[in-house]
Each structure stands twice: as C-alpha cells, then as structure tokens.
Design an enzyme around this catalytic site. Sequence first.
Site, PDB file in Angstrom:
ATOM      1  CD  GLU A 300      -2.974   1.115   0.296  1.00 17.80           C
ATOM      2  OE1 GLU A 300      -3.762   0.170   0.361  1.00 17.80           O
ATOM      3  OE2 GLU A 300      -3.057   2.004  -0.567  1.00 17.80           O
ATOM      4  CG  ASP A 304      -1.354   4.522  -0.925  1.00 21.13           C
ATOM      5  OD1 ASP A 304      -1.886   3.853  -1.834  1.00 21.13           O
ATOM      6  OD2 ASP A 304      -1.701   4.456   0.267  1.00 21.13           O
ATOM      7  CB  SER A 523      -5.645   1.602  -2.704  1.00 16.09           C
ATOM      8  OG  SER A 523      -5.695   1.323  -1.357  1.00 16.09           O
TER       9      SER A 523
END
Length: 604
Positions: A300, A304, A523
């Site tokens: 993640e 990101d 996300s």
Amino acid sequence: MVPAPLRVWCVLAGLMASTSASSATSTLVKHSLANIPSGWAELQDAHLSPSRGLNLRFGLSQHGFSELESLLRDISDPVHPNYGKHLSKDQVHALSKPSSTTIKLVGDWLGAYNATSVKWSASQDSVTAVIPVSSAEIMLSTRFGIFEHVKSGKHVVRALSYSLPEDLISHIDFVHPTTAFFDPLRHGLGHFASGEDIATLSSHLQKRPVALNQSEFVSCVNITDPPCIRRLYNIGSYTADAAVVGNNHIGVAGYLNIWAKPDSFKLYLDDYIPESIGSSYTLNIVNITGPFATNTVSDEGNLDTQLAVQVAYPIPVTYYTTNAVPPYIPDQNQDGEQPGVNEPYLDFVEYLLGLDNPPTVITTSYGDDEQTVPKDYANAVCQGFAKLGARGVSVIFSSGDQGLGTGNLPSCIANTGNNATTFLPNFPASCPYVTTVGETQGFFPQETLSASGAGFSYYFERPWYQDAAVSHYLAGSANPNETPLQSSMYNHRGRAYPDIVCIGGGPFFDYYYNRWDIGGGTSASAPTVASMVALLNNWRLQHGKPTMGFLNPFLYGAGLKGLVDMTEGYVNGCEQEGFNATEGWDPVSGLGYFDFKKLQSLAL
Ligand SMILES: *[C@@H]1O[C@H](CO)[C@@H](O)[C@H](O)[C@H]1NC(C)=O
Ligand SMILES: *[C@@H]1O[C@H](CO)[C@@H](O)[C@H](O)[C@H]1NC(C)=O
Ligand SMILES: *[C@@H]1O[C@H](CO)[C@@H](O)[C@H](O)[C@H]1NC(C)=O
Ligand SMILES: *[C@@H]1O[C@H](CO)[C@@H](O)[C@H](O)[C@H]1NC(C)=O
Ligand SMILES: *[C@@H]1O[C@H](CO)[C@@H](O)[C@H](O)[C@H]1NC(C)=O
Ligand SMILES: *[C@@H]1O[C@H](CO)[C@@H](O)[C@H](O)[C@H]1NC(C)=O
C-alpha cells in the site's frame, strides 16, 4: 448514534477528595456500546495487570469550531471575496483552543490520578497521558478488559462504556481508546476490470510480488501508467513548474506499519520520469510516530506514494507514517496492545496542523466502518480535517472497495443495539470536510464499478455544498424499484459520498520490493487524484494565486463544468439492488471525473 448520557452515581471516597470538595461525585455515561462489536470477543480469563499503563488521549471541548467552519466556507468558495485566504497555524490554533477553565480542570484531574507522560497538543485541544489501568478504571467509572479481534488474533485493551465526572463532562469530548473497536483497513488492491487479460493479472496478485515484463503491457490497454492518466484526464503535456514547486507539496498518509521504500519510488521514477534521473529528487519520509518494522507488507505505501508522483513531478512527495506507539508501555504479561492499533488519525492531523507549511494536498487510502468509530472521536478527527482545509490543504480519501458496505446482508447490522439492517458507510470518507474518491475501471470509455465505496453518513449531516446535488438525486427517478428495506438502510439526510471518481480498477503498476507489481482499487484512485490536484495547485501558483485548499465547494460549484459526468451503472452492497447512476451527482460516480484542462480554466 450515541446514547444520551445516563445518570449514574458512584462514590469515590478519598480519591476524589483531592480534586473535588465533595467526597461523592456524580458521573455521566459518556459512551457505551450495546454489545461487543461483531468480530471481537472478550478474553475472559486473560489477566490485565492493574499497573499496566494505558496511553489515553483526552479530547477537549472547543468552542471555536463553528467560527472556523464559517471561515472555511468562505475561504473555499470561489465566488467569495475571501477565497484562498487560508488561515495560518496560529489562527487555527487560536480557534481550536479550549477555554482556560477547561484546560485547568482537565489538567488538575489528570494530576490527581498521577498521569505520566502528559503531553498537550499545540492548541491544547487534546492531551495524551499514560495512566495505570487501576486509576483509569476509577477516573472513567469503567472496567477495562482484553479483547481479541477474532480474524487477526490481535489483542487490545478496551471498555464497553465509560463515564466522566459531571463537572468535567462538558469539557471533555472523548477519551480514546476506550470504546473504540476499529482498525483502519487499507482500500483496494483487489479490484480489477473483468476480461481475460485482467483475470490473468489477478491470478498474479495471489503470488505477489511477481516479476512482470513491462514491455508486454500497453498503456491504457492493460496498464494504467502516467501517460495513460494524462490521456484519461485530459492533462496533455502540462507539467509542474520548478519555479513554484517550493510552495506545493503532496503528503501521503501511511498507517498500520506499512512502509514505503524510497528505492522502489526511485525505480518508478526511472521508468516514467526520465528527467528525474540524475536529480536529487527523492521520496521524503516522516515518521510521525514510531518505531516500526520495515519488513512488513509494504504494497500500500509503495502504491500510494508512486501514484502520487505520477503526473506531479517535481512537486515533492512525503510519506507520513503514523504508527502511534509511544509512550507505549509493554506489559510483563504480554497482554498489551500491539503497536499501531490505538490512534490512526489524530496524531497525524495534529502533526500536520503543527507545521508552518503543511502539504498542500494529502491523500489517504484507509478507512473503517463508520459505526465502529465512536462518534465523538470521529467528530474530532473530522474537525481536524476541516482545520487542515482552512489551512489550505486539500484532504483526499479513498471511498473503499466494498460498495455500500459489504457483500452479505447478515454483516450489515447496526451496532446501536436494535440490530437494524443498514448499509455501512466508511469513515473518514463520510467526513464532510474531505474529498472522497470512488473508483472507475476501463479506459475508453471509463466505466463505473459496482464495488466502488459509496454511502450516506449517520454521523454527519449533509453539508451545505452538496445539499442541492444530493437532494436532487434522492428526489429523482434513478431508483424506481427501491424497496422499503433499502430505503431504511441509509440516512437520507447524511453526508453522501463519493464526491468524485478516478480510475482504480486499473491495473496500475508500481514497484514493490523493487519489482514490478500490480495494484488498484480506490487505493489507487485517491493518490492519482492527489497527483492531479497538485498540478492544479501548480497552475494557480504560476498565476500568483494560493493553492486550491478544501476542494468540495469548488467541485460542487464553479468547478462542476470541469468534471465529466458518468450516468451509467450502479453501486450495490448488503445484497440490495443499490443505487443507479444518473445525470448529476449520484452515489455511483459522485460528480464524475476530472477534465484537467477544463478545471485549469475554471480554477483561475
Ligand atoms: C498518586 O501518587 C501519590 C504519591 O506517590 C500517592 O500517594 C497517591 O495515592 C497516588 N494517587 C493515585 C490516584 O494513584
Ligand atoms: C496487453 O495488450 C496488448 C495489446 O492488446 C497485448 O498484445 C498483450 O498481450 C496484453 N498483455 C497482457 C499481459 O495481457
Ligand atoms: C520482456 O519481453 C520482451 C518482449 O516480449 C523480451 O524481448 C524481453 O526479453 C523480456 N524481458 C525479460 C526480462 O524477460
Ligand atoms: C523512519 O523509521 C524507519 C523504521 O524505523 C527508519 O528506518 C527510518 O530511518 C526512519 N526515518 C526517519 C527519517 O526518521
Ligand atoms: C442483537 O444481536 C446481538 C448479537 O447477536 C444479540 O446478543 C442481541 O440480543 C441482539 N439484540 C436485539 C435487540 O435483538
Ligand atoms: C436501476 O435501474 C435498472 C434499470 O436500468 C432497474 O432495473 C433497477 O431496478 C434500478 N434500481 C433501483 C434500485 O430502482
């Protein structure tokens, strides 16, 4: 959603004598849960040592919030003369500061119970302290226990209700963590478009990270890369201007021990931003709280940060990790909370509000079921985002990847005690002071996705800027077959999200453990939007104007013509038909997606 305070009496002879003239003081229930939240179980025979230190945060009542909100409305309204006149750190702190009576009462109370590591926030609107379980149980008229999150096996120390002395209840908004059974989930990484090629990719997802051969993928056919984002959102070749980037800055929030690797970030740049090669440009890392392990799953954080830079280079990107540990005092019995489970949001917000120059845009790809976050705590977090907006920060959140809640109806149960069937809105997506981004899939055309997170808050009323748009939708004819059950499953007057959408059903490529990987979901949508907002900031700065700040009044107003409306598809969840897309705002696609060139001309 929060039960009204109930009056109970308790006699704390001796102990309270030091702070109160009376030896008997009445306490009022501040928050209580009807049941242990689903998914959690109390460990009945676990021993919680009375001397174990609890790291508690006390949120104090602030009286300046309505003034701050009214300033925020003007500052973020493009037709108001004060548009863009963002507040300084000191102005926001002054509006956040509780009364001196509140500060004194709470300070004395903590002192009387021998609180240690007492740390006040910059504006004194909250204070953290370490308090032994035995004292905390008396202060809050409660009993703490050890609870297990059944799925993950994680243990936390929590209570099912807590009370405050009557003379303090109007001064304290919340004590956290007490009745909070939540843990932010990261959004996405699992939703891809249907179709054979994508199915192959999805199977790769199971064995991540896998070595993928980049040259086998084609931009905007089976890979979402920066050139594709430029085409999808009509950005053309517009790039950030080195002369103004000093005033522009992207922040990426990281939680849960999730790490972003600067060397993976560099590999991404090498592939997509050749002009970065040889420069000193790098991913900045700020550990707001720590320490934490860097060998944990990092997909993640890498996704990101890399997607945040996509079209924004050379605007700086900083990864802010909030792990929220110290002052953590491990217990000899090893029955303590694991690091990082206490405090996902306020440490982060407070840190940023303490900066003279916070990032101009912040993206977060995490969230929780709103009902698992105690309302008072959610309110304080949400007000923190409003303060960031007043400082000129665009706060962006992903909407989640489970549509209106989750797949199966039995999981869609209100935790208010009556077990009503309900959709499960997501927080902070449901906070009215953030811009919430849902996901689309496909390229030309982009299509809506039924799993894109959507909802209507039970905690927050519908804010001024979206009232007309959402009322229009609910009064319209998009959902002729809505059943009475579905109609009862959401708050018709609540803050509705998403605000906008962006491609998430990718797949996107990013580097993960220095190998190519694929990711997606909201996300991916949120940092992609942040990357474009940073470019809009650049555009305004080039014209001598302040950055965009809180985006929603612009998006629902003057900026609306710069969004491409999506009118087909639906969003569902909890085994309901859900909501159909239509012209204008809808829960499927919000207001639509960016047409960057149009937004540029509207943003000046
Ligand atoms: C606080 O510390 C003092 C001195 O060590 C002790 O006498 C008192 O009992 C403590 N109070 C509480 C509430 O623990
Ligand atoms: C991506 O699309 C191209 C063009 O249609 C095709 O040749 C290629 O095989 C696809 N790659 C994968 C991994 O599916
Ligand atoms: C990647 O694919 C290209 C074209 O199919 C091939 O020439 C190249 O050798 C492959 N690279 C690797 C590392 O497998
Ligand atoms: C942040 O924490 C990580 C993990 O403990 C550490 O490796 C890194 O050096 C820290 N970075 C900064 C800037 O403090
Ligand atoms: C709600 O569900 C819980 C857990 O299944 C149960 O213990 C409780 O009695 C139910 N409450 C009502 C009002 O049905
Ligand atoms: C959404 O529209 C479709 C027709 O396109 C219809 O079949 C469906 O029932 C509608 N959903 C609701 C909740 O009315």
